[in-house]
Each structure stands twice: as C-alpha cells, then as structure tokens.
Design an enzyme around this catalytic site. Sequence first.
Site, PDB file in Angstrom:
ATOM      1  N   LYS A 284       0.832  -1.197   0.000  1.00 10.24           N
ATOM      2  CA  LYS A 284       0.000   0.000   0.000  1.00 10.24           C
ATOM      3  C   LYS A 284       0.870   1.251   0.000  1.00 10.24           C
ATOM      4  CE  LYS A 284      -4.377  -1.547   1.693  1.00 10.24           C
ATOM      5  NZ  LYS A 284      -4.880  -1.500   0.321  1.00 10.24           N
ATOM      6  N   ASP A 296      -9.830  -3.969   8.197  1.00 20.48           N
ATOM      7  CA  ASP A 296     -10.131  -4.731   6.984  1.00 20.48           C
ATOM      8  C   ASP A 296     -10.849  -6.053   7.267  1.00 20.48           C
ATOM      9  OD1 ASP A 296     -10.106  -4.586   4.245  1.00 20.48           O
ATOM     10  OD2 ASP A 296      -8.134  -5.518   4.003  1.00 20.48           O
ATOM     11  N   ASP A 355      -2.365  -6.956  -3.238  1.00 22.60           N
ATOM     12  CA  ASP A 355      -3.236  -6.082  -2.440  1.00 22.60           C
ATOM     13  C   ASP A 355      -4.713  -6.327  -2.748  1.00 22.60           C
ATOM     14  OD1 ASP A 355      -3.882  -4.187  -0.572  1.00 22.60           O
ATOM     15  OD2 ASP A 355      -3.384  -2.454  -1.827  1.00 22.60           O
ATOM     16  N   ARG A 359     -10.678 -10.496  -2.186  1.00 20.41           N
ATOM     17  CA  ARG A 359     -11.433 -11.354  -3.105  1.00 20.41           C
ATOM     18  C   ARG A 359     -10.879 -12.776  -3.126  1.00 20.41           C
ATOM     19  NH1 ARG A 359     -10.206  -7.345  -8.002  1.00 20.41           N
ATOM     20  NH2 ARG A 359     -10.250  -5.917  -6.241  1.00 20.41           N
TER      21      ARG A 359
END
Length: 507
Positions: A284, A296, A355, A359
């Site tokens: 990031k 998160d 990153d 998913r």
Amino acid sequence: MSQPAHFPELKAIPAELKSALSSEIIALGFVVVENSDPLEKSDAKTEKEFKLVGSTLLLKSIAETFGIDLLDELKFFTPTGKAGESFELPISAPDTKTERLMLVGLGDQSIAALRAAGATVGRKVKGKAQSISTFCATSDANATAHAISATMGAYIWNLKSGPKPLKPTIYLSISTLALKRTLAIAAAVWRARDLVHTPANIKTPAWMAANAKTVAKERNISIKVIAGKELAPFGGLVAVGNSSRKSPPRFIEITYAPKGSSNWPHVVLVGKGITFDTGGYSMKRPYDMMMAMKTDMAGAAAVLSVVSALPELAPRVRVTALLMCAENAVSGTAQRPSDVITHFGGTTTEVLNTDAEGRLVLADGLAYANLKLKPDYLIDVATLTGSATLGLGRQYAAMYSRDDKLAAKLHELGNESGDRVWRMPLINDYIDSLESDIADINNTADKGDYNAGSVTAALFLEKFVGDRKWVHFDIAGTGRSEVDAGENPKGGTGFGVRLLTTWISSL
Ligand code: BES
Ligand code: MN
Ligand code: ZN
C-alpha cells in the site's frame, strides 16, 4: 446474556413524568411547524413556530413540576429544527433527580431523523455514569430505531490504562418487545465495533476464532474452526494468510440452526476477515493508506455479530456465517505477484496484485458455501475496494446482485434500518478485463481500461457463487468512519449488522 464492556443499561419506561424523574436528563423532541394561516404567511416577518412532540400529559406535567414554559425557552435558542440539534436547560424541583432538560430537533420526524436525534441523546451520556430518559419517538418502529441509534451514539472504546469509561443508563419510552430487539441489535453493533477497533497485534486470526468460540458458547450455537494443514483446500486463504508466520489464517464457520430448523430457509453470510492489510508485496502506498487497515475485517466482524444476535431475535431462518480470517503481511512466506493459486472447488486465479487479497479469501468462502452448504441466499460483506468509497462516499455501501427483487428489498431495508446501500451494476462488458492467459481468472482487472474497481471486484466474486441468490456488499466506505459524529465513533461503525438482522428477521 453478556454484553460488551461498558454497554449502556437500557430500560423501558412509560411516557409519564413519574418514570422520567429518576433520570438526570430528560430529552424531549421538537419540530418546526409551518405556519398554515394564509394571512400570517403573507407577513414577511413571520417567525418560525415550534411544537413539542410527545404525550400532552407528560409535557404538561414537566412544565408544571419545573415551572417552565418550554416553548418560550426553546425560542430563545433560535433553533433550526434540524434533526439531532439540541439545546439544554437547567431545571430543578424538590425530590427529583432531574437536573437538565434536553430539547432535541426531530427534523421531519422520519425514521432517519429519529435516528439522528437518538445519536444526540446517546452522545450526551457517552462514557459517563449518567442517566437520560428520551421521549423523542412516538411510534414503536421509530422508537426502536431511535433507541438503537442512542445506544450507538454512546459507544466508547479504548485501551487506556486509566479509569475505565463509565456505564450510562438510557431510559426508553418503548414496548418491552421493542426493547428486547433494541438490546439484541445494539449489542451486536457494539460487538462488531469492538472487534474492528481492536488493533492487529492483538486481533490475530486465532484471536478472532477464540472470540467467535466465546460467542458460540454464550449463545449455544455451533462452531467449526479450521487451521493448519486442513486449510489446504482453501487456496486463497492459505496464500494470503501464510504471509504471516506469527498470525496464520483461520476459517471460521458459525451456525445458528435451532432444533426443528432443517426446513427453514438457509442464509450463508461470508465476511472478509483481513486482520491487517499491508497490501503484501504490492504494498500500500502512500503508507498513510495502511494506517486504517486493522479495519479490513469489518465484514467478518459484522457477520459474526449478526449471528450473535439471532438467538434473541429468533427468526425462522438458519444462518451460517463464514469468517475468512487472515493477515496480509510481507514476509518470506508471502505470495508473489504472478503466483497462481487454486481455490476451494478447483478454480485457479493468477494473482497479479497481492493487495487485491480480499477477493482471494472470499472466493474460497463463496465456493465453499455454494458447493457444500447449498444456501437459499448467499451474502458477502467486505471492505473490498477503495473504488467503492470513491463512488459512494461513506454513507452508502455498494450492493451488487443479479436478483432485482432481493436488491430492491435490501435497498428498502437499508433505509429503514439505517445501514443504507446503493445498488451498483454487474457490467457484463467488463468481465473480459479479468481474463488470465494462464489461469481461470486474474485477481485484478488487467485488460481493458474500465476503471471500475468495485464493479470488477464484484465480477471476480461472481465466478464463485454458482447459481445462488447472491448479494455482495462492498463496505470499504461505510465500515469505518473518519470522524466521531452522529451514530458513529471514529473507527469501526458496525455497518451491516442492522441491515442484515432486519433482513433476516423479515424472511
Ligand atoms: N482493503 C482494501 C480496500 C480498502 C481500501 C478498504 C481503503 C478500506 C479503505 C483492499 O484489500 C484493497 O487493497 N483493494 C485494492 C484493490 C486493487 C489492488 C485492485 C484497492 O481498492 O485499491
Ligand atoms: Mn488489499
Ligand atoms: Zn484488504
């Protein structure tokens, strides 16, 4: 039932003076009334008029007991009438505990306005050993929304070593049934927030599993935790989570299925549980972006908390929550950009960007739900993309579904519950952006130049849901608040708990 630490005392009281006098603060609602007299309206200098809301008997006895003309006092403050604004009056009378009156703006008296007013009421006593009685809401549905928001407004969390925050008492003019609902939902929102606020050095995937086990034990619901070698079929969870040797991944399955529930509809909730997201080798940047990444796992926190509330809400629905918990770290065991991984069920993914890890773990959860649990409804909740925040800001979550009826229902219940969602399109034309030359799919939209990060993330997830009635909520914007205001503290919001408990109760 055990409540999170510092959770306020909530009590139901009738709308009468006697019951209000035991609290230090009394909150009353007011509205601006349109002057309907056509003759007076023509006068340019017509002043705003105000009206107090609530039982005439209560208003009258307050005026008499404290020798106060409430409307006169209110005008002195030049209020706008906006929902949530408030003014305070010191009051006193012999043999009463009450020392302040709070007049709260109720805007248009909609359910949203009653929520804003509730947040103001809760904030008044946040972290203090004070009591407040609120008489702002008049219908039971409004009173429940108002009460949940009051409890949300009173939220407090820290790890300071000094004296612990104190426990306020909130007296609610509400039915006992509505109080029970309020308690269940508000405590679940607190629980989710506590999990989100906890820093990542404490909140490892194993810690998440221990927390879920405590919930399961308390509520007499079943739980299964998978760790270590047995995680092998969950290729995404392993690839992401093995980046951290100290905090390895966990798959957590918690199920609300009371006796006799086998023919009830089955809902599976899948939550993204990344306990910290550095981005991995696709790190990031700028590093400021990393600061908030202990949040998160807000999706996993929400779905666990929803299940924790179900024994009290007692819907005739079986609900399984899958918490996909992993840390996305940088290490010698972290995955590399260009790795190919195999998800639960066999689908392969080329990892172009480490990153885009959410998913990868959700894919395993969705495929497991589709293939093993065969649910009637499959819902995932995830802080998935920065793009969702760019598109909708922090007040609405992005919702994706092929099912028009279900999406419409969830949109409506979003407005009703306060967890608002906006439906976004699953754009078929963008599917080709995820094509991989060497695997079944890429984890990021590499081809084409569609610039629709939240949409392509949703299209990636859809590959794993089979023919299920599926809804994806991207809560990257709503899961965390950047400001301490209204219902939300700075930090975790508990987004999704109100919407999903409300929806499940409606099935
Ligand atoms: N956890 C982030 C998404 C996020 C960003 C949540 C900001 C909350 C606030 C997610 O894992 C992520 O990094 N997404 C990337 C995807 C990209 C690499 C395709 C993003 O949105 O930039
Ligand atoms: Mn990420
Ligand atoms: Zn992430």
